[in-house]
Design an enzyme around this catalytic site. Sequence first.
Site, PDB file in Angstrom:
ATOM      1  N   ASP A 133      -9.481  -7.043   0.503  1.00 54.73           N
ATOM      2  CA  ASP A 133      -8.892  -6.434   1.309  1.00 54.73           C
ATOM      3  C   ASP A 133      -8.542  -7.449   2.582  1.00 54.73           C
ATOM      4  OD1 ASP A 133      -7.708  -4.419   3.088  1.00 54.73           O
ATOM      5  OD2 ASP A 133      -9.544  -3.189   3.134  1.00 54.73           O
ATOM      6  N   ASP A 167       0.992  -1.224  -0.218  1.00 55.33           N
ATOM      7  CA  ASP A 167      -0.140   0.034   0.023  1.00 55.33           C
ATOM      8  C   ASP A 167       1.031   1.000  -0.019  1.00 55.33           C
ATOM      9  OD1 ASP A 167      -2.934  -1.006   0.348  1.00 55.33           O
ATOM     10  OD2 ASP A 167      -1.798  -2.159   1.925  1.00 55.33           O
ATOM     11  N   LYS A 171      -9.106   0.824  -5.025  1.00 56.94           N
ATOM     12  CA  LYS A 171      -9.727   0.618  -3.999  1.00 56.94           C
ATOM     13  C   LYS A 171     -10.787   1.710  -3.412  1.00 56.94           C
ATOM     14  CE  LYS A 171      -5.980   1.436  -0.800  1.00 56.94           C
ATOM     15  NZ  LYS A 171      -4.681   1.115  -0.085  1.00 56.94           N
ATOM     16  N   HIS A 172     -11.345   1.291  -2.243  1.00 57.52           N
ATOM     17  CA  HIS A 172     -12.110  -0.043  -1.835  1.00 57.52           C
ATOM     18  C   HIS A 172     -13.361   0.053  -2.368  1.00 57.52           C
ATOM     19  CE1 HIS A 172      -9.176   1.989   0.989  1.00 57.52           C
ATOM     20  NE2 HIS A 172      -8.925   0.650   1.485  1.00 57.52           N
ATOM     21  N   HIS A 213     -11.501  -2.469   9.626  1.00 58.51           N
ATOM     22  CA  HIS A 213     -10.573  -3.450  10.325  1.00 58.51           C
ATOM     23  C   HIS A 213     -11.313  -3.908  11.533  1.00 58.51           C
ATOM     24  CE1 HIS A 213      -7.848  -0.991   7.780  1.00 58.51           C
ATOM     25  NE2 HIS A 213      -6.996  -2.034   7.781  1.00 58.51           N
ATOM     26  N   ARG A 271      -6.826  10.629   2.007  1.00 57.16           N
ATOM     27  CA  ARG A 271      -6.636   9.561   0.830  1.00 57.16           C
ATOM     28  C   ARG A 271      -7.418   9.787  -0.303  1.00 57.16           C
ATOM     29  NH1 ARG A 271      -7.429   4.238   4.442  1.00 57.16           N
ATOM     30  NH2 ARG A 271      -6.590   3.140   2.624  1.00 57.16           N
TER      31      ARG A 271
END
Length: 563
Positions: free
Chosen positions: A301, A116, A215-216, A228, A185
């Site tokens: 992922d 990444d 992504k995502h 996560h 991001r």
Amino acid sequence: MQLRILSSFLLLVCLSVSRSLFAQSFTDPGDTDELAAALVAAMSDEEALAQTFMLGWVGAEPSPLIMDWIRDRHIGGVKIFGWNTGDTLRLAETVGTLQQTALAGKLKIPLLVATDQEGGWIRHVKGATSETPGNMAIGASGYPRDAYLSGYYIGRELALLGINMNFAPTVDIYTNRASTVIGPRSFGNDPVRAGLLGAAFMKGQQTAGVIATAKHYPGHGDTDLDSHGVLPRINADFDVLWDRELIPYRILARENIPAIMSGHLSFPNTQAGSAPASLSSWFLQDILRGRIGFRGLVITDDLMMNGATAWAGSLSQAAKQALLSGNDIVMLSKTPSLWDPVWTSLLASMRQEPAFRERVQDAARRIVAVKLEHLRGETAVPYVPNLAKVEAGLPDPEGSRFFLDLAARSVTILKGKEDVKNVFPLTTERAGKVFLAGQYLDFFSAGRAAYPGASAYWYTSEPGAIEEMLSYARRADTVIFCLSDAEGLGVLRSLRNLGKRVIVFSVLSPVYLDQVSWVDGALAVYSYAPESFVAGFSSMLGRIPAQGQLPLQALPGDGRPGS
């Protein structure tokens, strides 16, 4: 005569077919799709299944277990995380060791070596690589060429290290201002712009020889939760997704992006119901492949994230559902044991369920075809890095100059330039005694270079610390406060009634500026890279123009620091 010509033609056809059907290794010549099919036909069930595995490991050195998976199982890929990358030269040596082990297999198929390296905030390969302004800075500059060159220089650094796949660009739309997972991001909240900039970033990476991965999918920007830890529920219906989050993927599919990462995100108001998109055949096959027309690799992922395993019930069930739903690669951040259920249960299903076996072989064919297309030839990333080139080429000298230029182009003044107070440019004479409050060493370094003699304080939210900070601020004429998160917002408010000139130097996400309309001036950069601080202070002084535009125009309060 005609019979001889026909016989020769048939012989050539037979020889061609025979070379394809009985391919000996990855290095054989031939049509990509035919050779990929032949290589998979030559694989055992174990070898075909192993191609769908991409594993991480813990530590700077490759663990004995990851070496077993490569040497004995012939897995298809490895994922490099931040915990593997402190020493750049050691990382390059490690990648070479992993690839040499893979290439010793009977079919000589190299690994996908992924990481990444989005730019900006997310930079898993640290060490000597460039710190960059990031996606939101590209969105603020607005130039597709900045996206292209960012992808190119990031890719060129990865290629020196033998890393041939990057999980970038991130094309999530910054829909939810409370999102702390995506934030800077993102290229911004304009889906068409995000798609165009993402496509340019992809082209730059491909010019450097690196496989791009968007992504995502289908979009992580409309939630303030982190997949996560939990499975975020996003209440948008399909029509909204189609005209917003899915636009970048529609653009990138037409540009033939080679890979897309599926996200652990739930969209209960769509036909996927409560299932994570990463485990939904409706999202992956019906929409992504069927309606959008994507033909590349789909990669999960990290399946060890709670957003996937909690819904599926176990890691092995999540892995099987991921493959059945249309993912080609299952990615695991840690290395399981060789006989972990995630392996044994999938292998048993291959042997007992013909449909599942066919799905795995289809995935393996697609993986091998992408490798054949991107990991061979003069422009391919070297399997074994040249350590001398690594030392000489990191950080990339051309890239360093470009990233400083990008940082300068993206600086955005949001308050204080063309209003009643007209704070900017804030020359050293106008600023008087300057007090810097922040939490980044590079902020203090750049600030003291811009305003020699400035005092500085590393703030915290503790009551005693805030009072100490205020004691410094009372002695200053101008307070320049570095704001990057919600905690800092609370500290900043303590400066409101001091009667001092207060300037906010925003880094990362600029959304917190919405709540500080009382400040005298506000300037935004989008990364904590040293270049971003230098560029921001240079703009503050008036040495370079602040040309950036806030890339969140569709949201309330854009173009000003909110209310």
